[in-house]
Design an enzyme around this catalytic site. Structure first.
Site, PDB file in Angstrom:
ATOM      1  N   ASP A   1       6.517   1.513  -7.135  1.00  0.00           N
ATOM      2  CA  ASP A   1       5.765   0.679  -8.002  1.00  0.00           C
ATOM      3  C   ASP A   1       6.498   0.660  -9.428  1.00  0.00           C
ATOM      4  OD1 ASP A   1       4.709  -1.578  -8.819  1.00  0.00           O
ATOM      5  OD2 ASP A   1       2.964  -0.690  -9.508  1.00  0.00           O
TER       6      ASP A   1
ATOM      7  N   ASP B   1       9.358  -7.333  -9.201  1.00  0.00           N
ATOM      8  CA  ASP B   1       8.065  -6.082  -8.584  1.00  0.00           C
ATOM      9  C   ASP B   1       8.222  -5.755  -6.851  1.00  0.00           C
ATOM     10  OD1 ASP B   1       6.061  -5.172  -8.778  1.00  0.00           O
ATOM     11  OD2 ASP B   1       5.654  -7.056  -8.543  1.00  0.00           O
TER      12      ASP B   1
END
Length: 441
Positions: free
Chosen positions: A326, A123
Site C-alpha cells: 500500500d 495510491d
C-alpha cells in the site's frame, strides 16, 4: 531524468553510518521524461513534502500524525477483511470507497484538451481517480494550490450517462452515488478512513501522461463536494485493481503492469511507469495475489524479518494473513508477534541512543549526535526473496521505527510507503507477481 540522493558511509554489510547534515545539496530540475517505447509511459514522482514537491504543505506531517492517519487507514482496510458466513454464503461489509488518509507521493498529469496540469496523490489502495472541479466554492471544496479544473474549457470532456454500462460498473464497485442533473449524469462518492470524502460526477476526458502520451476517454471523478482533512493537492490517482483504476483502464495499451520508485523526503524525483520494463533481470519476484474478494488490493506473503543480518525467530504461520502492498499508507503494520520481535531486536541494536519518553514506542532522541548507526532491516517474501530496506530512509520516519502492530497473528498486514522507498516496485498483475529492484531512485 534527475534523481537526488543521499550519500552514506557503509560500515559493514549489516549497518550504515548516517550524518544528520545533508551530504549533498539537492536541486530540483524541470524533469522531462521521454517515452522510448509505445508500450511504456513514465512520469516523474516526488514526495509531497520533499524539495521537488510542486504543491507543498506548509506543515510537515509529524510521526504522531502519520501514526494516527496510518492506523485509521489500516483499520478501514482490516474491516474489509471481516467476513460473515450464513447458510453457506459469505457477506463482506459494504463500504463506499477505500481509506486513503495518509498519502505521501504526488505526480503531475495533464487533464482535458488543452491539457491542464494536475498534481495528484498516487495510491495503490484506491481505484477511482478524481480532481476538484469548477465551480466549487470554499465551503464545498478544500483550498488547493492550483486553479480548479474547469470541465467547460475542455473540448474532450463529457459526463458519463447514468444509464451507461460504466455507471452500472461504478455502482457495483461501491463508488456510485445515484444520478445527478435530473437523472442524466452518473454520480460518484468515495469516503476515506481518515475522514475525507469526495462526491461529484463520473466523467470522461483526455489524460496526458507525457507530451506525446495521451489516454483518451479516461474515466475519473469530477469532484464538486469534498470534505475532511486534505492537503493542497488537486486530487487522487487510483492504482488499485478494480476497473476504475488507471492500470486497468490502460491495460490494452500497457498490459496492466505498472511500477514506481518512491524517493525519500529529502531526495528529488522518483517515477511512476505504466507498462513493464523490457528488461526485468534486475528484479526479484515474489507471488502476488488479490485480497479476499476485494479486487483493489495487492497482496504478498511475508515469511521472515532480519535485523542487522540476524533472522528473527518468528513462526511462518504468523504471516499467513498476507501483507497488502500500500503506497498510500505511511507505516508498515505487522501482526503482533512479528512486530514485538522486530521492536525488541531493533531496540537492542539501537541501545546506544536514548528512547523518547512518550507513547509512540521506538522513537529516538538524536540530539547531539553527528553520526548515527542504524541496523539494516530486511524483509523476506515467499519464494525466498529478501529485500534490504533503504537505510535509514526506509526504516526510520521522523527518528521513529516506521513499523507498528496490525493486530492478532494470522491477520492481514500492510507494507507502507516508507519501507518501499528507493525500490522500484513492479506490479506484474498479469503474471501474478511483484518485483523489487534496489536503488532505483
Amino acid at each position: 531524468m534527475y534523481f537526488g540522493v543521499y550519500i552514506y558511509l557503509s560500515l559493514d554489510k549489516d549497518e550504515s553510518l548516517i550524518s544528520k547534515q545533508d551530504c549533498m545539496t539537492l536541486e530540483c530540475f524541470n524533469v522531462s521524461v521521454t517515452t522510448p517505447r509505445p508500450d511504456r509511459a513514465v512520469v516523474p514522482l516526488v514526495h509531497r513534502h520533499g524539495p521537488c514537491a510542486p504543491s507543498q504543505s506548509t506543515i510537515k506531517t509529524s510521526f504522531a500524525q502519520a501514526l494516527r492517519r496510518s492506523r485509521a487507514r489500516a483499520d478501514y482496510i482490516m474491516s474489509r477483511a471481516t467476513t460473515q458466513e450464513e447458510d453457506g454464503k459469505v457477506s463482506i461489509p459494504a463500504h463506499l470507497g477505500d481509506s486513503v488518509g495518509s498519502l505521501e507521493y504526488v505526480v503531475k498529469l495533464g487533464l482535458g484538451t488543452p491539457a491542464v496540469e494536475q498534481v495528484v496523490l498516487m495510491d495503490t489502495g484506491s481505484d477511482l481517480s478524481w480532481v476538484q472541479c469548477k465551480p466549487c466554492n470554499s465551503s464545498d471544496c478544500y483550498p488547493q494550490k492550483d486553479p480548479l479544473f474547469d470541465p467547460s474549457k475542455s473540448s474532450t470532456y463529457a459526463p458519463i450517462p447514468c444509464d451507461s454500462a460504466l455507471c452500472k460498473t461504478l455502482q457495483s464497485d461501491r463508488y456510485g452515488n445515484g444520478c445527478t442533473s435530473n437523472g442524466t449524469q452518473c454520480g460518484y462518492r468515495v469516503e476515506y478512513g481518515g475522514g475525507s470524502k469526495t462526491t461529484g460526477v463520473y466523467s470522461n476526458d483526455a489524460l496526458t501522461l507525457a507530451p506525446d502520451v495521451v489516454i483518451n476517454n479516461f474515466h475519473f471523478g469530477c469532484g464538486y463536494h469534498q470534505g475532511g482533512p486534505n492537503d493542497k493537492y488537486d486530487g487522487l490517482l487510483g492504482l488499485g485493481g478494480s476497473p476504475e483504476s488507471l492500470p486497468v483502464q490502460t491495460s490494452k495499451l500497457y498490459g496492466g503492469a505498472f511500477s514506481y520508485c518512491l524517493p525519500s523526503v529529502s531526495s528529488g524525483a522518483g517515477f511512476l511507469a505504466l507498462g513493464a520494463p523490457s528488461n526485468t533481470s534486475g528484479f526479484r519476484f515474489t507471488p502476488m495475489t488479490r485480497f479476499m474478494h476485494e479486487t483493489t488490493f495487492y497482496v504478498v506473503r511475508l515469511t521472515g524479518i532480519s535485523v542487522g543480518g540476524k533472522q528473527l525467530s518468528i513462526p511462518r504461520k504468523v504471516f499467513e494473513g498476507g501483507m497488502i502492498i500500500d503506497c498510500g499508507n505511511i507505516l508498515t503494520h505487522l501482526p503482533d508477534t512479528a512486530y514485538g520481535e522486530l521492536k525488541s531486536a531493533f531496540r537492542a541494536a539501537m541501545a546506544a541512543y536514548p528512547l523518547l519518553p512518550h507513547k509512540y514506542d521506538t522513537c529516538y532522541n538524536f540530539t547531539g549526535y553527528s553520526n548515527i548507526t542504524v541496523p539494516r532491516v530486511a524483509l523476506t517474501f515467499s519464494g525466498g526473496v529478501t529485500v534490504d530496506l533503504d537505510v535509514p530512509n526506509g526504516v526510520l520516519l521522523d527518528d521513529c521505527l516506521a513499523f507498528t502492530d496490525s493486530g492478532p497473528d494470522d491477520y492481514v498486514g500492510i507494507i507502507g510507503n516508507v519501507n518501499q522507498r528507493s525500490l522500484e516496485m513492479l506490479y506484474d498483475v498479469g503474471g501474478g507477481r511483484l518485483g523489487f529492484r534496489a536503488g532505483a531512485c
